[in-house]
Design an enzyme around this catalytic site. Structure first.
Site, PDB file in Angstrom:
ATOM      1  N   ARG A 161       0.837  -1.216   0.000  1.00  0.00           N
ATOM      2  CA  ARG A 161       0.000   0.000   0.000  1.00  0.00           C
ATOM      3  C   ARG A 161       0.866   1.260   0.000  1.00  0.00           C
ATOM      4  O   ARG A 161       0.554   2.243   0.664  1.00  0.00           O
ATOM      5  CB  ARG A 161      -0.944   0.040   1.206  1.00  0.00           C
ATOM      6  CG  ARG A 161      -1.896  -1.120   1.332  1.00  0.00           C
ATOM      7  CD  ARG A 161      -2.929  -1.137   0.209  1.00  0.00           C
ATOM      8  NE  ARG A 161      -3.992  -2.088   0.500  1.00  0.00           N
ATOM      9  CZ  ARG A 161      -3.933  -3.377   0.183  1.00  0.00           C
ATOM     10  NH1 ARG A 161      -2.879  -3.859  -0.436  1.00  0.00           N
ATOM     11  NH2 ARG A 161      -4.938  -4.172   0.482  1.00  0.00           N
ATOM     12  N   SER A 233     -10.288  -1.331   3.825  1.00  0.00           N
ATOM     13  CA  SER A 233      -9.456  -1.487   5.028  1.00  0.00           C
ATOM     14  C   SER A 233      -9.079  -0.119   5.581  1.00  0.00           C
ATOM     15  O   SER A 233      -8.530   0.713   4.851  1.00  0.00           O
ATOM     16  CB  SER A 233      -8.167  -2.231   4.699  1.00  0.00           C
ATOM     17  OG  SER A 233      -8.457  -3.513   4.219  1.00  0.00           O
ATOM     18  N   GLU A 328      -4.489   3.011   6.847  1.00  0.00           N
ATOM     19  CA  GLU A 328      -4.326   2.959   5.401  1.00  0.00           C
ATOM     20  C   GLU A 328      -5.063   4.136   4.759  1.00  0.00           C
ATOM     21  O   GLU A 328      -4.688   4.626   3.700  1.00  0.00           O
ATOM     22  CB  GLU A 328      -4.900   1.624   4.886  1.00  0.00           C
ATOM     23  CG  GLU A 328      -4.696   1.460   3.402  1.00  0.00           C
ATOM     24  CD  GLU A 328      -5.349   0.209   2.827  1.00  0.00           C
ATOM     25  OE1 GLU A 328      -5.317  -0.848   3.464  1.00  0.00           O
ATOM     26  OE2 GLU A 328      -5.893   0.327   1.726  1.00  0.00           O
TER      27      GLU A 328
END
Ligand code: EPU
Length: 332
Positions: A161, A233, A328
């Protein structure tokens, strides 16, 4: 395209947070970007599918969104095809296109919300595949030098990510096209969890079956942002060193983990569930009941309420396990 003033962005973020942007503009060309940036004197930000942002207040500057669309074949060989895709295209529309065209590489990434332009920034990933695996290059507008640049995928510093666009090129690059190399030769990746079983149930290893299997698994676990606001998420899965891992597994012998190099990735979903947060709801902000890694807006939650909920979860996980969760989602 014109500029809108004091526009609500409820429909532009998948959390469904009702705040405004002072200015809003969609761009369809490099010329427009050039005009916007040649004498810019305001804060700016680019929004993609709005699936990775949590707005805690009105945006006082200019919000930009790519409306550069289309897929163009730009090369390839007998094993692969090179495609140049506009940053404004919906990510999953491209996955559908690839699967329908017999092109392998993004089928595991089916059904992820968001846009093509956000994929390299975030290096979106699921079911053992990451966008960075198939990105050949990224074409972007450099807002400081006012020129178009091309960066090879191998120079994008793709990580979990993570990419150069979140670091050195943050607040500087605007993605205009992503060039992907997809395979004409079948190369399925069915290693993750229940994907292989689902594909078997559906009748075997085809692009359509993998796309269907991944979509089914996602739909079982993840809330549909069109129904309940969320940004996927909320946290990353934390990575701990082997010493920390040994002390945790001694205390929690059933703790799931995945080895990454000499370290261990622990599912944040497990940590959050063990800390007692799975399915909890406070006013309209909540922790999803089948995937606690996802925080949700049941209707009228504010960004600040969701942020506060995330802080309390992080504190509890840190207190109980001594593990720091990292968000995130970008907080605005
Ligand atoms: N788990 C629990 N309790 C739960 C749910 C899961 O303990 O209620 C544990 C289980 O041990 C399970 C493990 O968490 O085996 C992993 O769960 P899952 O397969 O759902 O994946 P994840 O690690 O929680 C990551 C990505 C997702 C991606 C899936 C599939 C991150 C932060 N998230 O989730 O990405 O779809 O793997 O590859 O890496 C996103 O980034 O928005 C996203 C949804």
């Amino acid at each position: 395209m014109g500029r809108e003033i004091d526009r609500s962005i409820k429909d532009l973020n998948t959390f469904g947070i009702d705040v405004t942007t002072h200015e809003y503009q969609e761009f369809t060309s490099v010329e427009e970007l050039h005009d916007i940036f040649k004498d810019i004197n305001t804060n700016w930000m680019v929004i993609g599918g709005g699936s990775n942002l949590l707005f805690t207040r009105n945006w006082e500057g200019l919000l930009l969104k790519s409306a550069i669309l289309g897929v163009e074949k730009v090369g390839g060989d007998d094993k692969s095809q090179l495609l140049k895709i506009g940053s404004g295209m919906v990510w999953d529309d491209f996955c559908a296109y690839a699967c329908n065209s017999g092109l392998w590489g993004v089928e595991n990434l089916s059904n992820i919300p968001g846009s093509i332009g956000a994929a390299p920034v975030q290096n979106v990933g699921a079911y053992g595949t990451e966008a960075g695996d198939v990105i050949d290059s990224v074409i972007y507008f450099d807002t400081k030098e006012l020129v178009v640049k091309d960066i090879k995928g191998s120079d994008c510093k793709f990580g979990y990510r993570d990419s150069i666009f979140k670091r050195e090129l943050k607040d500087r690059a605007i993605v205009i096209y992503v060039v992907m190399r997809l395979s004409l030769v079948a190369n399925a990746n069915l290693a993750y969890g229940s994907v292989a079983d689902k594909v078997e149930e559906l009748g075997g290893c085809t692009l359509q079956n993998i796309r269907q299997a991944v979509s089914d698994i996602r739909n079982e676990k993840l809330p549909d942002p069109k129904v309940i606001g969320n940004g996927g998420s909320f946290f990353k899965n934390p990575v701990v060193d082997s010493g920390k891992y040994r002390s945790l597994i001694a205390l929690y012998p059933t703790m799931p983990s995945y080895k990454v190099g000499s370290a261990y990735k622990i599912p944040a979903a497990w940590l959050i569930e063990q800390a007692g947060w799975k399915g909890r709801r406070e006013a309209d902000a909540g922790v999803h009941h089948t995937q606690p890694l996802v925080l949700v807006n049941y209707g009228d939650a504010t960004g600040a309420e969701i942020l506060e909920l995330s802080e309390r979860i992080m504190l509890d996980v840190a207190t109980k396990f001594g593990v720091a969760l990292d968000r995130e989602i970008n907080i605005i």
